[in-house]
Design a protein around this motif. Sequence first.
Motif, PDB file in Angstrom:
ATOM      1  N   ASP A 115      -6.812   7.988   8.183  1.00  0.00           N
ATOM      2  CA  ASP A 115      -7.813   7.151   7.499  1.00  0.00           C
ATOM      3  C   ASP A 115      -8.796   7.964   6.687  1.00  0.00           C
ATOM      4  OD1 ASP A 115      -8.051   4.492   9.980  1.00  0.00           O
ATOM      5  OD2 ASP A 115      -6.682   4.929   8.322  1.00  0.00           O
ATOM      6  N   ASP A 116      -8.445   9.213   6.428  1.00  0.00           N
ATOM      7  CA  ASP A 116      -9.383  10.019   5.637  1.00  0.00           C
ATOM      8  C   ASP A 116      -9.715   9.315   4.330  1.00  0.00           C
ATOM      9  OD1 ASP A 116      -9.487  12.070   7.391  1.00  0.00           O
ATOM     10  OD2 ASP A 116      -8.192  13.431   6.266  1.00  0.00           O
ATOM     11  N   SER A 117     -10.950   9.506   3.889  1.00  0.00           N
ATOM     12  CA  SER A 117     -11.254   9.124   2.499  1.00  0.00           C
ATOM     13  C   SER A 117     -10.332   9.948   1.626  1.00  0.00           C
ATOM     14  CB  SER A 117     -12.689   9.517   2.147  1.00  0.00           C
ATOM     15  OG  SER A 117     -13.594   8.791   2.908  1.00  0.00           O
ATOM     16  N   PHE A 118      -9.927   9.406   0.528  1.00  0.00           N
ATOM     17  CA  PHE A 118      -9.140  10.115  -0.497  1.00  0.00           C
ATOM     18  C   PHE A 118      -7.707  10.378  -0.058  1.00  0.00           C
ATOM     19  CE2 PHE A 118     -12.994  10.570  -2.697  1.00  0.00           C
ATOM     20  CZ  PHE A 118     -13.941  11.058  -1.822  1.00  0.00           C
ATOM     21  N   LEU A 142     -14.402   5.372   0.076  1.00  0.00           N
ATOM     22  CA  LEU A 142     -15.216   6.226   0.946  1.00  0.00           C
ATOM     23  C   LEU A 142     -15.230   5.608   2.345  1.00  0.00           C
ATOM     24  CD1 LEU A 142     -18.226   6.798  -1.447  1.00  0.00           C
ATOM     25  CD2 LEU A 142     -16.158   8.183  -1.191  1.00  0.00           C
ATOM     26  N   GLU A 143     -15.470   6.426   3.324  1.00  0.00           N
ATOM     27  CA  GLU A 143     -15.556   5.921   4.705  1.00  0.00           C
ATOM     28  C   GLU A 143     -16.823   5.070   4.848  1.00  0.00           C
ATOM     29  OE1 GLU A 143     -12.313   8.339   6.246  1.00  0.00           O
ATOM     30  OE2 GLU A 143     -13.674   7.239   7.559  1.00  0.00           O
ATOM     31  N   ALA A 151     -16.394  -0.114   3.361  1.00  0.00           N
ATOM     32  CA  ALA A 151     -15.938   1.046   2.579  1.00  0.00           C
ATOM     33  C   ALA A 151     -16.026   0.727   1.087  1.00  0.00           C
ATOM     34  CB  ALA A 151     -14.497   1.394   2.964  1.00  0.00           C
ATOM     35  N   PHE A 152     -15.651  -0.499   0.749  1.00  0.00           N
ATOM     36  CA  PHE A 152     -15.704  -0.891  -0.659  1.00  0.00           C
ATOM     37  C   PHE A 152     -17.153  -0.898  -1.146  1.00  0.00           C
ATOM     38  CE2 PHE A 152     -13.407  -2.403  -4.245  1.00  0.00           C
ATOM     39  CZ  PHE A 152     -14.293  -3.214  -4.939  1.00  0.00           C
ATOM     40  N   ALA A 153     -18.043  -1.463  -0.339  1.00  0.00           N
ATOM     41  CA  ALA A 153     -19.462  -1.533  -0.733  1.00  0.00           C
ATOM     42  C   ALA A 153     -20.020  -0.125  -0.920  1.00  0.00           C
ATOM     43  CB  ALA A 153     -20.244  -2.292   0.326  1.00  0.00           C
ATOM     44  N   ARG A 154     -19.647   0.761   0.004  1.00  0.00           N
ATOM     45  CA  ARG A 154     -20.192   2.126  -0.071  1.00  0.00           C
ATOM     46  C   ARG A 154     -19.635   2.855  -1.296  1.00  0.00           C
ATOM     47  NH1 ARG A 154     -20.808   5.761   5.209  1.00  0.00           N
ATOM     48  NH2 ARG A 154     -22.294   7.325   4.440  1.00  0.00           N
ATOM     49  N   THR A 155     -18.350   2.590  -1.560  1.00  0.00           N
ATOM     50  CA  THR A 155     -17.724   3.237  -2.718  1.00  0.00           C
ATOM     51  C   THR A 155     -18.364   2.724  -4.001  1.00  0.00           C
ATOM     52  OG1 THR A 155     -15.675   3.297  -1.434  1.00  0.00           O
ATOM     53  CG2 THR A 155     -15.497   3.748  -3.788  1.00  0.00           C
ATOM     54  N   LEU A 156     -18.609   1.400  -4.027  1.00  0.00           N
ATOM     55  CA  LEU A 156     -19.254   0.785  -5.203  1.00  0.00           C
ATOM     56  C   LEU A 156     -20.616   1.444  -5.437  1.00  0.00           C
ATOM     57  CD1 LEU A 156     -18.197  -1.556  -6.930  1.00  0.00           C
ATOM     58  CD2 LEU A 156     -19.507  -3.122  -5.494  1.00  0.00           C
ATOM     59  N   ALA A 216      -6.410  -6.076  -6.219  1.00  0.00           N
ATOM     60  CA  ALA A 216      -5.680  -5.039  -5.460  1.00  0.00           C
ATOM     61  C   ALA A 216      -6.313  -4.922  -4.078  1.00  0.00           C
ATOM     62  CB  ALA A 216      -5.784  -3.709  -6.195  1.00  0.00           C
ATOM     63  N   PHE A 217      -7.679  -4.974  -4.092  1.00  0.00           N
ATOM     64  CA  PHE A 217      -8.381  -4.836  -2.817  1.00  0.00           C
ATOM     65  C   PHE A 217      -7.928  -5.941  -1.877  1.00  0.00           C
ATOM     66  CE2 PHE A 217     -11.539  -3.705   0.113  1.00  0.00           C
ATOM     67  CZ  PHE A 217     -12.143  -4.877   0.581  1.00  0.00           C
ATOM     68  N   ASP A 218      -7.958  -7.206  -2.397  1.00  0.00           N
ATOM     69  CA  ASP A 218      -7.572  -8.342  -1.525  1.00  0.00           C
ATOM     70  C   ASP A 218      -6.100  -8.230  -1.151  1.00  0.00           C
ATOM     71  OD1 ASP A 218      -9.749 -10.646  -3.296  1.00  0.00           O
ATOM     72  OD2 ASP A 218     -10.066  -9.318  -1.569  1.00  0.00           O
ATOM     73  N   LYS A 219      -5.273  -7.749  -2.144  1.00  0.00           N
ATOM     74  CA  LYS A 219      -3.822  -7.662  -1.864  1.00  0.00           C
ATOM     75  C   LYS A 219      -3.616  -6.732  -0.675  1.00  0.00           C
ATOM     76  CE  LYS A 219      -1.077  -5.323  -4.731  1.00  0.00           C
ATOM     77  NZ  LYS A 219      -0.437  -4.358  -3.805  1.00  0.00           N
TER      78      LYS A 219
END
Length: 250
Positions: free
Chosen positions: A175-178, A187-188, A223-228, A242-245
């Motif tokens: 589950d590493d980031s990247f 991002l985690e 993770a999505f919120a943090r990446t955003l 893609a995220f939802d998929k």
Amino acid sequence: HGMRIDVVTIFPEYLEPLNVSLVGKARARGQLDVHVHDLRGWTTDVHRTVDDTPYGGGPGMVMKPEPWAAALDAVVGQGPEGAVPTLVVPTPSGRPFTQELAQELAARPWLAFAPARYEGIDRRVIEEAATRMPVVEASIGDYVLAGGEVAVLVMVEAVARLLPGVLGNAESHRDDSFAPGAMADLLEGPVYTKPAEWRGRVVPDVLLSGNHGKIARWRREQAFARTLANRPDLVARWERGAFDKKDREA
Ligand SMILES: Nc1ncccc1[N+](=O)[O-]
């Protein structure tokens, strides 16, 4: 046994951290065979000179070709007959050192690192080496360090933890980031451990729910919120769909 790593440097003591923690344990277990060499061992003058002024003028000093060529010849000579290492040259002008490049390097049996001080190494050393072995010039980031030794520590750690058996099964780079796969380019999110309440702050209920589907979804949302927030450049690679998929696949 595992991978062989050679490092040629004028500051061998800078590589002491390779004796401790994750890399130190991997060496003790024989998963890594690390050899640090002092470049000055291949100088021939009384001052053990490794650098000189740049042709064409300009600030700083350039590392001379002769000591490096002699050192690299010696390193190659120490390996198995006919085998050559991948020469990794840490430099701000190299290709980005990414998790993907770490995976690539982790698949190689032998890496030789050539961290440079000053303004770099005479170009002819790299060109000549490239006629005999694979050469990877890589940058750990867009800032200028005094030399490449710190970059070697970064690269060796990133590569070593990917070697089979180096990370205990308690840790995992799945589950590493990247890392490629479901969590690629994200991002985690936040992590929590006991106690459930600490200084009046509680752990999000979902994590205590035991509902693994909900927990996985919540973690991806976080993770999505943090990446955003921190890395909008990474989000550019994601359409919401893609995220939802991926979520539906999960
Ligand atoms: N950023 C750097 N600065 C100096 C030497 C090496 C470097 N790097 O990224 O590998």
